[in-house]
Design a protein around this motif. Structure first.
Motif, PDB file in Angstrom:
ATOM      1  N   ARG A 187      31.714 -15.687 -48.046  1.00 33.84           N
ATOM      2  CA  ARG A 187      32.654 -14.876 -47.257  1.00 33.84           C
ATOM      3  C   ARG A 187      31.968 -13.682 -46.590  1.00 33.84           C
ATOM      4  O   ARG A 187      32.622 -12.863 -45.970  1.00 33.84           O
ATOM      5  CB  ARG A 187      33.787 -14.359 -48.149  1.00 33.84           C
ATOM      6  CG  ARG A 187      34.529 -15.438 -48.922  1.00 33.84           C
ATOM      7  CD  ARG A 187      35.176 -16.431 -47.968  1.00 33.84           C
ATOM      8  NE  ARG A 187      35.592 -17.642 -48.617  1.00 33.84           N
ATOM      9  CZ  ARG A 187      36.813 -17.911 -49.029  1.00 33.84           C
ATOM     10  NH1 ARG A 187      37.756 -17.032 -48.868  1.00 33.84           N
ATOM     11  NH2 ARG A 187      37.083 -19.064 -49.599  1.00 33.84           N
TER      12      ARG A 187
ATOM     13  N   GLU B 282      44.226 -17.151 -44.588  1.00 37.57           N
ATOM     14  CA  GLU B 282      43.721 -18.454 -45.000  1.00 37.57           C
ATOM     15  C   GLU B 282      44.909 -19.259 -45.550  1.00 37.57           C
ATOM     16  O   GLU B 282      45.205 -19.208 -46.745  1.00 37.57           O
ATOM     17  CB  GLU B 282      42.645 -18.257 -46.073  1.00 37.57           C
ATOM     18  CG  GLU B 282      41.936 -19.517 -46.476  1.00 37.57           C
ATOM     19  CD  GLU B 282      40.867 -19.233 -47.507  1.00 37.57           C
ATOM     20  OE1 GLU B 282      39.744 -19.728 -47.310  1.00 37.57           O
ATOM     21  OE2 GLU B 282      41.132 -18.540 -48.507  1.00 37.57           O
TER      22      GLU B 282
ATOM     23  N   THR C 256      47.704 -15.694 -47.658  1.00 30.21           N
ATOM     24  CA  THR C 256      47.960 -17.130 -47.570  1.00 30.21           C
ATOM     25  C   THR C 256      49.130 -17.398 -46.638  1.00 30.21           C
ATOM     26  O   THR C 256      49.113 -18.364 -45.874  1.00 30.21           O
ATOM     27  CB  THR C 256      48.255 -17.722 -48.969  1.00 30.21           C
ATOM     28  OG1 THR C 256      47.092 -17.566 -49.782  1.00 30.21           O
ATOM     29  CG2 THR C 256      48.598 -19.200 -48.886  1.00 30.21           C
TER      30      THR C 256
END
Length: 147
Positions: free
Chosen positions: A35, A104, A89
């Motif tokens: 990341r 994500e 999310t």
């Protein structure tokens, strides 16, 4: 001499909280390297390393001493991690100052593992916080003194 049920319960809560935080720390540390390219000022990898360190520290605190403060620290670390995971999310927050866009919208094994571990730590740290508070309150009501 066997331990009283209350002591066993508190130790179980301590171990479950520490385990949840340790799993959270492991997953974040494990994913941090991949990341590092997400973000300009502060990378997502850096944020993952900070979370891994905070979760490790909170786990250690809970194992060493089950006080209201250590339970509160564990709760804040676990709840903030779970909150961020769920937020990023389901919501495309975008970039927030130096914080990169970490949206994500997919679930994968490591993310699911972290969510479950964080959820366990949230519940058990809150239960520990409440149990320690009730114990001290009961001690005062019985005339045990104290602050």
């Amino acid at each position: 001499m066997p331990l009283p049920a209350r002591a066993v319960t508190l130790w179980l809560l301590r171990l479950l909280t520490a385990a949840g935080l340790a799993v959270d720390a492991y997953v974040h540390a494990d994913l941090a390297g991949e990341r590092d390219l997400v973000g300009d000022d502060i990378s997502q990898g850096t944020l993952f390393r900070i979370e891994a360190g905070a979760a490790s520290f909170a786990a250690l605190l809970v194992v060493l001493a089950a006080t209201r403060v250590t339970w509160a620290v564990a709760f804040v670390v676990a709840a903030s991690a779970l909150g961020a995971l769920l937020l990023y999310t389901y919501v495309d927050v975008g970039t927030l100052g130096p914080i990169p866009n970490m949206y994500e919208p997919v679930w994968y094994p490591e993310k699911t593992t972290a969510a479950v571990a964080e959820g366990v730590a949230v519940v058990t740290s809150l239960a520990g916080f409440l149990a320690v508070g009730r114990r001290r309150g009961a001690h005062r009501r019985r005339g045990g003194g104290g602050p």
